[in-house]
Scaffold this motif. Structure first.
Motif, PDB file in Angstrom:
ATOM      1  N   GLU A 140      24.288  39.908  29.245  1.00 49.98           N
ATOM      2  CA  GLU A 140      23.379  40.950  28.728  1.00 49.98           C
ATOM      3  C   GLU A 140      22.392  40.332  27.799  1.00 49.98           C
ATOM      4  O   GLU A 140      21.200  40.695  28.127  1.00 49.98           O
ATOM      5  CB  GLU A 140      23.897  42.002  28.210  1.00 49.98           C
ATOM      6  N   PHE A 141      22.517  39.228  27.368  1.00 45.24           N
ATOM      7  CA  PHE A 141      21.531  38.635  26.404  1.00 45.24           C
ATOM      8  C   PHE A 141      20.483  38.063  27.476  1.00 45.24           C
ATOM      9  O   PHE A 141      19.246  37.850  27.210  1.00 45.24           O
ATOM     10  CB  PHE A 141      21.945  37.826  25.521  1.00 45.24           C
ATOM     11  N   CYS A 142      20.977  37.353  28.434  1.00 47.85           N
ATOM     12  CA  CYS A 142      20.229  36.653  29.435  1.00 47.85           C
ATOM     13  C   CYS A 142      19.224  37.665  30.116  1.00 47.85           C
ATOM     14  O   CYS A 142      17.968  37.431  30.259  1.00 47.85           O
ATOM     15  CB  CYS A 142      20.970  36.002  30.475  1.00 47.85           C
ATOM     16  N   ALA A 143      19.691  38.581  30.364  1.00 50.40           N
ATOM     17  CA  ALA A 143      19.040  39.962  31.130  1.00 50.40           C
ATOM     18  C   ALA A 143      18.013  40.486  29.946  1.00 50.40           C
ATOM     19  O   ALA A 143      16.884  40.587  30.608  1.00 50.40           O
ATOM     20  CB  ALA A 143      20.030  41.099  31.480  1.00 50.40           C
ATOM     21  N   ARG A 187      31.376  32.500  38.872  1.00 49.59           N
ATOM     22  CA  ARG A 187      30.877  32.087  37.533  1.00 49.59           C
ATOM     23  C   ARG A 187      30.166  32.720  36.719  1.00 49.59           C
ATOM     24  O   ARG A 187      30.156  32.653  35.472  1.00 49.59           O
ATOM     25  CB  ARG A 187      29.989  30.452  37.699  1.00 49.59           C
ATOM     26  N   GLU A 188      29.580  33.882  37.419  1.00 43.07           N
ATOM     27  CA  GLU A 188      28.762  35.058  36.819  1.00 43.07           C
ATOM     28  C   GLU A 188      29.840  35.783  36.060  1.00 43.07           C
ATOM     29  O   GLU A 188      29.784  36.217  34.803  1.00 43.07           O
ATOM     30  CB  GLU A 188      28.078  35.845  37.829  1.00 43.07           C
ATOM     31  N   SER A 189      31.019  36.008  36.820  1.00 40.14           N
ATOM     32  CA  SER A 189      32.360  36.875  35.957  1.00 40.14           C
ATOM     33  C   SER A 189      32.744  35.751  34.736  1.00 40.14           C
ATOM     34  O   SER A 189      33.315  36.453  33.882  1.00 40.14           O
ATOM     35  CB  SER A 189      33.243  37.266  37.054  1.00 40.14           C
ATOM     36  N   GLU A 190      32.613  34.607  34.801  1.00 42.05           N
ATOM     37  CA  GLU A 190      33.024  33.697  33.876  1.00 42.05           C
ATOM     38  C   GLU A 190      32.361  33.692  32.454  1.00 42.05           C
ATOM     39  O   GLU A 190      32.720  33.557  31.201  1.00 42.05           O
ATOM     40  CB  GLU A 190      33.370  32.490  34.219  1.00 42.05           C
ATOM     41  N   MET A 191      30.988  34.320  32.684  1.00 41.76           N
ATOM     42  CA  MET A 191      30.115  34.373  31.440  1.00 41.76           C
ATOM     43  C   MET A 191      30.554  35.609  31.017  1.00 41.76           C
ATOM     44  O   MET A 191      30.917  36.701  31.468  1.00 41.76           O
ATOM     45  CB  MET A 191      28.682  34.495  31.994  1.00 41.76           C
ATOM     46  N   SER A 192      30.656  35.585  29.564  1.00 43.86           N
ATOM     47  CA  SER A 192      30.979  36.966  28.717  1.00 43.86           C
ATOM     48  C   SER A 192      29.982  37.789  28.891  1.00 43.86           C
ATOM     49  O   SER A 192      28.667  37.714  29.074  1.00 43.86           O
ATOM     50  CB  SER A 192      31.245  36.271  27.201  1.00 43.86           C
ATOM     51  N   GLN A 205      24.387  25.764  43.687  1.00 46.28           N
ATOM     52  CA  GLN A 205      24.877  25.031  42.379  1.00 46.28           C
ATOM     53  C   GLN A 205      26.086  26.041  41.647  1.00 46.28           C
ATOM     54  O   GLN A 205      26.510  25.664  40.811  1.00 46.28           O
ATOM     55  CB  GLN A 205      24.074  24.403  41.549  1.00 46.28           C
ATOM     56  N   GLY A 206      25.852  27.213  42.274  1.00 45.03           N
ATOM     57  CA  GLY A 206      26.709  28.084  41.316  1.00 45.03           C
ATOM     58  C   GLY A 206      26.484  28.596  40.311  1.00 45.03           C
ATOM     59  O   GLY A 206      27.148  29.122  39.376  1.00 45.03           O
ATOM     60  N   VAL A 207      25.162  28.458  40.214  1.00 44.87           N
ATOM     61  CA  VAL A 207      24.381  28.963  39.129  1.00 44.87           C
ATOM     62  C   VAL A 207      24.543  30.519  38.929  1.00 44.87           C
ATOM     63  O   VAL A 207      24.107  31.247  39.923  1.00 44.87           O
ATOM     64  CB  VAL A 207      22.899  28.622  38.830  1.00 44.87           C
ATOM     65  N   PRO A 208      24.942  31.381  37.979  1.00 44.94           N
ATOM     66  CA  PRO A 208      24.808  32.808  37.663  1.00 44.94           C
ATOM     67  C   PRO A 208      23.530  33.619  38.078  1.00 44.94           C
ATOM     68  O   PRO A 208      22.589  32.930  37.607  1.00 44.94           O
ATOM     69  CB  PRO A 208      25.428  32.921  36.227  1.00 44.94           C
ATOM     70  N   TRP A 209      23.476  34.621  38.608  1.00 44.73           N
ATOM     71  CA  TRP A 209      22.444  35.280  39.020  1.00 44.73           C
ATOM     72  C   TRP A 209      21.530  35.402  37.982  1.00 44.73           C
ATOM     73  O   TRP A 209      20.234  35.329  37.978  1.00 44.73           O
ATOM     74  CB  TRP A 209      22.888  36.563  39.629  1.00 44.73           C
ATOM     75  N   ALA A 229      24.724  33.292  19.774  1.00 44.81           N
ATOM     76  CA  ALA A 229      24.651  31.938  19.806  1.00 44.81           C
ATOM     77  C   ALA A 229      26.102  31.518  20.493  1.00 44.81           C
ATOM     78  O   ALA A 229      26.020  30.257  21.274  1.00 44.81           O
ATOM     79  CB  ALA A 229      24.149  31.467  18.619  1.00 44.81           C
ATOM     80  N   GLU A 230      27.012  31.921  19.915  1.00 42.95           N
ATOM     81  CA  GLU A 230      28.400  31.433  20.275  1.00 42.95           C
ATOM     82  C   GLU A 230      28.810  31.758  21.790  1.00 42.95           C
ATOM     83  O   GLU A 230      29.185  31.052  22.374  1.00 42.95           O
ATOM     84  CB  GLU A 230      29.321  31.855  19.257  1.00 42.95           C
ATOM     85  N   ALA A 231      28.540  32.845  21.898  1.00 43.39           N
ATOM     86  CA  ALA A 231      28.557  33.353  23.351  1.00 43.39           C
ATOM     87  C   ALA A 231      27.946  32.299  24.463  1.00 43.39           C
ATOM     88  O   ALA A 231      28.351  31.834  25.585  1.00 43.39           O
ATOM     89  CB  ALA A 231      28.090  34.844  23.700  1.00 43.39           C
ATOM     90  N   LEU A 232      26.653  32.094  24.189  1.00 40.46           N
ATOM     91  CA  LEU A 232      25.645  31.287  24.901  1.00 40.46           C
ATOM     92  C   LEU A 232      26.454  29.968  24.960  1.00 40.46           C
ATOM     93  O   LEU A 232      26.283  29.115  25.949  1.00 40.46           O
ATOM     94  CB  LEU A 232      24.414  31.304  24.392  1.00 40.46           C
ATOM     95  N   ARG A 233      26.626  29.381  23.772  1.00 44.49           N
ATOM     96  CA  ARG A 233      27.383  28.132  23.794  1.00 44.49           C
ATOM     97  C   ARG A 233      28.500  27.743  24.610  1.00 44.49           C
ATOM     98  O   ARG A 233      28.869  26.822  25.427  1.00 44.49           O
ATOM     99  CB  ARG A 233      27.632  27.606  22.302  1.00 44.49           C
ATOM    100  N   GLU A 234      29.508  29.035  24.647  1.00 39.82           N
ATOM    101  CA  GLU A 234      30.739  29.164  25.253  1.00 39.82           C
ATOM    102  C   GLU A 234      30.492  28.890  27.021  1.00 39.82           C
ATOM    103  O   GLU A 234      31.075  28.388  27.745  1.00 39.82           O
ATOM    104  CB  GLU A 234      31.775  30.109  24.908  1.00 39.82           C
ATOM    105  N   ALA A 235      29.334  29.697  27.257  1.00 34.22           N
ATOM    106  CA  ALA A 235      28.902  29.920  28.693  1.00 34.22           C
ATOM    107  C   ALA A 235      28.214  28.751  29.275  1.00 34.22           C
ATOM    108  O   ALA A 235      28.497  28.471  30.436  1.00 34.22           O
ATOM    109  CB  ALA A 235      28.295  31.554  28.867  1.00 34.22           C
ATOM    110  N   LEU A 236      27.476  28.271  28.409  1.00 27.79           N
ATOM    111  CA  LEU A 236      26.355  27.242  29.003  1.00 27.79           C
ATOM    112  C   LEU A 236      26.360  25.899  28.405  1.00 27.79           C
ATOM    113  O   LEU A 236      25.610  25.000  28.636  1.00 27.79           O
ATOM    114  CB  LEU A 236      24.869  27.895  28.830  1.00 27.79           C
ATOM    115  N   GLY A 237      27.344  25.792  27.359  1.00 24.47           N
ATOM    116  CA  GLY A 237      27.154  24.619  26.444  1.00 24.47           C
ATOM    117  C   GLY A 237      27.038  23.202  27.056  1.00 24.47           C
ATOM    118  O   GLY A 237      26.361  22.342  26.617  1.00 24.47           O
ATOM    119  N   ASN A 238      28.028  22.869  28.408  1.00 21.44           N
ATOM    120  CA  ASN A 238      27.992  21.810  28.732  1.00 21.44           C
ATOM    121  C   ASN A 238      27.127  21.850  30.360  1.00 21.44           C
ATOM    122  O   ASN A 238      27.500  21.009  31.129  1.00 21.44           O
ATOM    123  CB  ASN A 238      29.366  21.372  29.006  1.00 21.44           C
ATOM    124  N   SER A 239      26.485  22.928  30.493  1.00 24.35           N
ATOM    125  CA  SER A 239      25.778  23.065  31.663  1.00 24.35           C
ATOM    126  C   SER A 239      24.546  22.233  32.156  1.00 24.35           C
ATOM    127  O   SER A 239      23.820  22.181  30.999  1.00 24.35           O
ATOM    128  CB  SER A 239      25.735  24.432  31.951  1.00 24.35           C
TER     129      SER A 239
END
Length: 373
Positions: A31-34, A21-26, A172-176, A100-110
């Motif tokens: 990098e923004f989460c970091a 799932r980490e690799s599925e995040m853009s 739960q498969g939450v990215p690192w 914002a768009e990258a975060l929505r695609e990665a975490l929108g329904n999480s």
């Protein structure tokens, strides 16, 4: 030997799922989460902006017509974020809207997103501002609805277990990088308003550390499953405990059960989150440290908080915002919001609202009537 080897392979596969799932995040979202882990100045300034401007959203609702002023404030919020993120945005050659768009695609329904990560989008920003504007009234109602053995009250985090939280989120498969953020921005306060009746209704407000935002949900303890398009939620009372079951409406992802237990003579609140897996792994391997996490909260006495609530009310009144009625569970309150503790008045015949809740991660949830399929 073959049986245990099979178990080991399943376990390894589950733990590797978080890396997948980490690799599925853009790359941008990752990098923004970091960046957010080390950008304490950004977090504090964004939170200060929300606290200063949230009175403009008092009494508002995302289910009603949006005010032009809200859009202008969101634009101002984005400009502030871009100024504070200037170095990051220049390095990545992007804009806040793209983040914002990258975060929505990665975490929108999480189930594991965080309010601050969503606030760059207008709807999430407005929802969080509405929640912040009503938080003072909600805290007063929580103090008034509290009592020995009652869920109602304001609860402060007493014990933290970052290693257990890390194991639980990894299972739960939450990215690192998102696990790092959850540990950094742990829930530090839970505010519960309990409306008793034939079918009790609970409003639960959660505040996170380091300015990572607030989240709120309202649940009806009648055992009826309600779906708002993104998540299905069901709540019930059993042996004095409040159980809330949440799962994605599309059937993808884990099912999360949260159990609230009042202990220690009404002075402590235990919040236990468990993953309800329908896989062979959960049947064969009983690892409570990975499949559940318990947080311990301590009740705050009203005498400890009334002074703080009054001081906060004075600061809000001095901000120059007009006094607007606060939106309550059953419609707007009459008159301006006050900080005088009062017991919320239930309906004459308490019963569950007929429609599904509007699930917004940081908004006060309301019930909308729907036509049965």
């Amino acid at each position: 030997d073959g049986f245990f080897a099979c178990c080991s392979q399943i376990r390894c596969a589950q733990m590797k799922d978080s890396d997948t799932r980490e690799s599925e995040m853009s790359t941008l979202a990752r990098e923004f989460c970091a960046f957010m882990v080390r950008a304490s100045g950004l977090q504090s300034k964004l939170e200060a902006f929300m606290e200063e401007k949230c009175n403009n959203f008092k009494g508002g609702s995302l289910l009603e017509e949006q005010k032009l002023e809200w859009t202008l404030l969101h634009k101002e919020y984005l400009e502030l974020a871009e100024r504070e993120m200037e170095e990051f945005l220049q390095e990545k050659n992007t804009r806040a809207e793209n983040v914002a768009e990258a975060l929505r695609e990665a975490l929108g329904n999480s189930l594991w997103s965080l309010p601050l990560l969503q606030s760059l989008e207008y709807e999430s920003f407005a929802a969080q501002m509405i929640t912040r504007a009503s938080a003072l009234q909600l805290q007063s109602e929580a103090l008034a609805s509290g009592g020995s053995g009652s869920f109602g009250g304001i609860w402060k985090l007493e014990q933290s277990a970052p290693r257990n939280l890390e194991r639980f989120l990894k299972a739960q498969g939450v990215p690192w990088i998102l696990r790092r953020l959850h540990i950094f921005a742990e829930i530090r306060e839970v505010c519960v308003v309990e409306i008793p009746g034939t079918v009790p209704i609970f409003t639960i407000l959660q505040l996170r550390d380091h300015g990572f935002g607030v989240s709120e949900e309202q649940v009806v303890a009648d055992g009826v499953e309600r779906c708002d398009g993104k998540f299905s939620t069901k709540a019930w009372l059993l042996d004095g405990e409040l159980h809330v079951l949440t799962k994605p409406s599309d059937g993808l992802g884990n099912v999360l059960q949260t159990c609230y237990t009042v202990a220690n003579g009404g002075r402590s609140l235990l919040v236990r989150r468990s993953a309800l897996e329908r896989t062979l792994l959960h049947t064969l391997i009983a690892d409570d440290a990975s499949w559940s996490i318990t947080q311990h909260f301590q009740r705050c006495e009203s005498t400890q908080l009334e002074g703080n609530l009054k001081a906060s009310a004075v600061n809000q009144n001095c901000s120059g915002a007009a006094s607007v009625p606060v939106q309550g569970l059953y419609g707007p309150y009459q008159g301006p919001a006050t900080v005088t503790p009062r017991v919320p008045t239930p309906p004459l015949m308490p019963c569950a609202p007929t429609g599904p809740p509007t699930r917004q991660p940081v908004a006060r949830r309301r019930f909308r009537p729907v036509t049965p399929a």
